[in-house]
Design a protein around this motif. Structure first.
Motif, short mmCIF file in Angstrom:
data_model
loop_
_atom_site.label_atom_id
_atom_site.label_comp_id
_atom_site.label_asym_id
_atom_site.label_seq_id
_atom_site.Cartn_x
_atom_site.Cartn_y
_atom_site.Cartn_z
N GLY A 71 0.78 -1.36 0.20
CA GLY A 71 0.05 -0.02 0.03
C GLY A 71 0.88 1.38 0.05
N TRP A 72 2.18 1.30 0.17
CA TRP A 72 2.94 2.49 0.21
C TRP A 72 3.39 2.78 -1.06
CZ3 TRP A 72 7.41 0.54 -2.10
CH2 TRP A 72 7.58 -0.80 -2.07
N CYS A 73 3.00 1.87 -2.19
CA CYS A 73 3.65 1.93 -3.61
C CYS A 73 2.62 2.63 -4.42
CB CYS A 73 4.00 0.83 -4.12
SG CYS A 73 4.28 0.60 -5.82
N PRO A 74 2.91 4.02 -4.67
CA PRO A 74 1.80 4.81 -5.41
C PRO A 74 1.57 4.07 -6.72
CG PRO A 74 3.97 5.84 -5.53
CD PRO A 74 4.15 4.78 -4.65
N TYR A 75 2.34 3.19 -7.29
CA TYR A 75 2.05 2.43 -8.78
C TYR A 75 0.97 1.66 -8.45
CZ TYR A 75 5.86 5.40 -10.47
OH TYR A 75 6.72 6.42 -10.95
N CYS A 76 1.20 0.79 -7.20
CA CYS A 76 0.46 -0.24 -7.00
C CYS A 76 -0.96 0.24 -6.44
CB CYS A 76 0.71 -0.97 -5.81
SG CYS A 76 2.39 -1.80 -5.81
N ASN A 77 -1.17 1.52 -5.84
CA ASN A 77 -2.39 2.23 -5.56
C ASN A 77 -3.29 2.54 -6.94
OD1 ASN A 77 -2.08 1.72 -2.76
ND2 ASN A 77 -0.97 3.61 -2.91
N ILE A 78 -2.45 2.91 -7.89
CA ILE A 78 -3.06 3.27 -9.05
C ILE A 78 -3.85 2.11 -9.65
CG2 ILE A 78 -2.70 3.94 -11.61
CD1 ILE A 78 -0.44 5.83 -10.16
N GLN A 79 -2.93 0.78 -9.57
CA GLN A 79 -3.32 -0.50 -10.26
C GLN A 79 -4.65 -0.77 -9.65
OE1 GLN A 79 -0.82 -3.72 -9.91
NE2 GLN A 79 -1.50 -4.80 -11.62
N LEU A 80 -4.57 -0.69 -8.16
CA LEU A 80 -5.60 -1.50 -7.51
C LEU A 80 -7.11 -0.57 -7.72
CD1 LEU A 80 -3.90 -2.00 -3.94
CD2 LEU A 80 -4.36 -3.77 -5.62
N SER A 81 -6.79 0.66 -7.94
CA SER A 81 -7.97 1.57 -7.87
C SER A 81 -8.49 1.19 -9.65
CB SER A 81 -7.44 3.08 -8.19
OG SER A 81 -7.45 3.53 -6.98
N ALA A 82 -7.63 1.06 -10.44
CA ALA A 82 -8.00 0.51 -11.95
C ALA A 82 -8.77 -0.77 -11.80
CB ALA A 82 -6.73 0.49 -12.81
N LEU A 83 -8.27 -1.63 -10.94
CA LEU A 83 -8.79 -3.07 -10.91
C LEU A 83 -10.38 -2.78 -10.35
CD1 LEU A 83 -6.10 -5.13 -9.56
CD2 LEU A 83 -7.28 -5.55 -11.63
N GLY A 84 -10.46 -1.95 -9.48
CA GLY A 84 -11.78 -1.39 -8.86
C GLY A 84 -12.62 -1.19 -9.80
N GLU A 85 -12.10 -0.05 -10.69
CA GLU A 85 -13.12 0.16 -11.80
C GLU A 85 -13.62 -0.83 -12.84
OE1 GLU A 85 -11.15 3.85 -13.52
OE2 GLU A 85 -11.04 4.59 -11.50
N ALA A 86 -12.83 -1.75 -12.90
CA ALA A 86 -12.98 -2.85 -13.90
C ALA A 86 -13.81 -4.12 -13.13
CB ALA A 86 -11.61 -3.46 -14.54
N GLU A 87 -13.79 -4.01 -12.05
CA GLU A 87 -14.40 -5.19 -11.27
C GLU A 87 -15.79 -5.41 -11.75
OE1 GLU A 87 -14.67 -6.84 -6.75
OE2 GLU A 87 -15.20 -4.70 -7.11
N LYS A 88 -16.62 -4.57 -12.04
CA LYS A 88 -17.90 -4.88 -12.43
C LYS A 88 -18.01 -5.71 -13.71
CE LYS A 88 -22.38 -2.54 -13.22
NZ LYS A 88 -22.68 -3.16 -14.59
N GLU A 89 -17.08 -5.10 -14.85
CA GLU A 89 -17.20 -6.06 -15.91
C GLU A 89 -16.62 -7.32 -15.65
OE1 GLU A 89 -15.92 -5.34 -20.62
OE2 GLU A 89 -15.42 -3.85 -19.07
N LEU A 90 -15.51 -7.59 -14.77
CA LEU A 90 -14.79 -8.64 -14.62
C LEU A 90 -15.84 -9.76 -13.64
CD1 LEU A 90 -11.32 -7.51 -13.83
CD2 LEU A 90 -11.86 -8.80 -15.66
N LEU A 91 -16.59 -9.37 -12.81
CA LEU A 91 -17.59 -10.03 -12.24
C LEU A 91 -18.49 -10.43 -13.17
CD1 LEU A 91 -18.20 -7.85 -9.07
CD2 LEU A 91 -17.05 -10.15 -9.25
N GLU A 92 -19.09 -9.68 -14.13
CA GLU A 92 -20.00 -9.95 -15.13
C GLU A 92 -19.45 -11.06 -16.15
OE1 GLU A 92 -21.08 -6.30 -17.06
OE2 GLU A 92 -22.32 -5.82 -15.24
N LEU A 93 -18.33 -11.16 -16.24
CA LEU A 93 -17.35 -12.22 -16.91
C LEU A 93 -17.14 -13.53 -16.33
CD1 LEU A 93 -14.87 -9.93 -18.76
CD2 LEU A 93 -16.62 -11.38 -20.02
N GLY A 94 -17.69 -13.49 -14.89
CA GLY A 94 -17.71 -14.77 -14.11
C GLY A 94 -16.35 -14.69 -13.45
N TYR A 95 -15.71 -13.77 -13.16
CA TYR A 95 -14.34 -13.78 -12.53
C TYR A 95 -14.54 -13.21 -11.04
CZ TYR A 95 -11.97 -14.80 -16.76
OH TYR A 95 -11.58 -15.41 -18.21
N GLN A 96 -13.54 -13.49 -10.37
CA GLN A 96 -13.46 -12.71 -8.76
C GLN A 96 -11.84 -11.98 -9.07
OE1 GLN A 96 -13.16 -15.17 -5.46
NE2 GLN A 96 -12.23 -16.72 -6.33
N ILE A 97 -11.73 -11.01 -8.31
CA ILE A 97 -10.24 -10.49 -8.01
C ILE A 97 -9.76 -10.57 -6.54
CG2 ILE A 97 -9.05 -8.27 -8.22
CD1 ILE A 97 -11.14 -7.17 -9.80
#
Length: 199
Positions: A71-97
């Motif tokens: 959580g101290w890594c800014p690049y990781c936090n950007i990636q985690l946020s982007a995953l959060g935005e993509a989560e709905k579509e990934l869930l609809e495809l049958g995936y979990q994160i």
């Protein structure tokens, strides 16, 4: 004389064993698991400090398994946020994160609340999973205070190379994206395209 030879042989064996257990010095030197290989079944800790069995979680559905530095890594936090935005579509495809880092559960909770994430964060502070999948390397000295703070003093020596695996419910790797340069992560568009192609 025999005793001396025996001691010498034992010392060579212990040197060989310790060198095999040594982590790669650079992120470009790792030897990750490959597509078709299986994610090992290990226990990790949740944000609530509860031990969870990774295979039980993966067995529920196809999984986007993400390894990040902390959580101290800014690049990781950007990636985690982007995953959060993509989560709905990934869930609809049958995936979990599921996202895994060396951070201690209490620090996972901080990241979870700060980034308002809905998906699962898990703690691998001892690095057992990162090492087992072959993405751990020796942390440069400058990072040691960050990783020690993040892991509550448990990790003082390793970092995971940022990695995304897509695994099926048997734990077999179907796709992987590994980035030794921590500043570059898989784009959400590429991840979603890969997830769709595996359906």
């Amino acid at each position: 004389m025999k005793k001396h030879i025996l001691l010498l042989a034992l010392s060579f064996i212990s040197i060989a064993a310790s060198s095999q257990n040594e982590l790669p010095k650079l992120p470009t030197d790792i030897s990750p698991l490959l597509v078709g290989e299986k994610i090992p079944n290990l226990k990790l800790k949740s944000v609530d400090n509860v031990e969870v069995n990774l295979s039980d979680l993966i067995g529920k559905k196809r999984t986007i398994l993400v390894f990040y530095r902390g959580g101290w890594c800014p690049y990781c936090n950007i990636q985690l946020s982007a995953l959060g935005e993509a989560e709905k579509e990934l869930l609809e495809l049958g995936y979990q994160i599921i996202a895994v880092s060396p951070d201690a559960p209490k620090n996972l909770k901080v990241t979870d609340e700060k980034d308002n994430l809905n998906y699962l964060l898990l703690s691998d502070s001892k690095g057992e999973l990162s090492k087992a999948v072959g993405i751990a390397f020796q942390a440069p000295d400058g990072y040691k205070p960050y990783i020690s703070d993040g892991s509550d003093g448990i990790n003082t020596s390793f970092l995971p190379v940022p990695t995304v695996f897509i695994v099926n419910s048997n734990g077999e790797i179907e796709f992987e994206h590994i980035t030794p340069d921590f500043k570059h992560r898989i784009s959400t568009e590429l991840l979603i395209a890969a997830a769709k192609s595996l359906k």
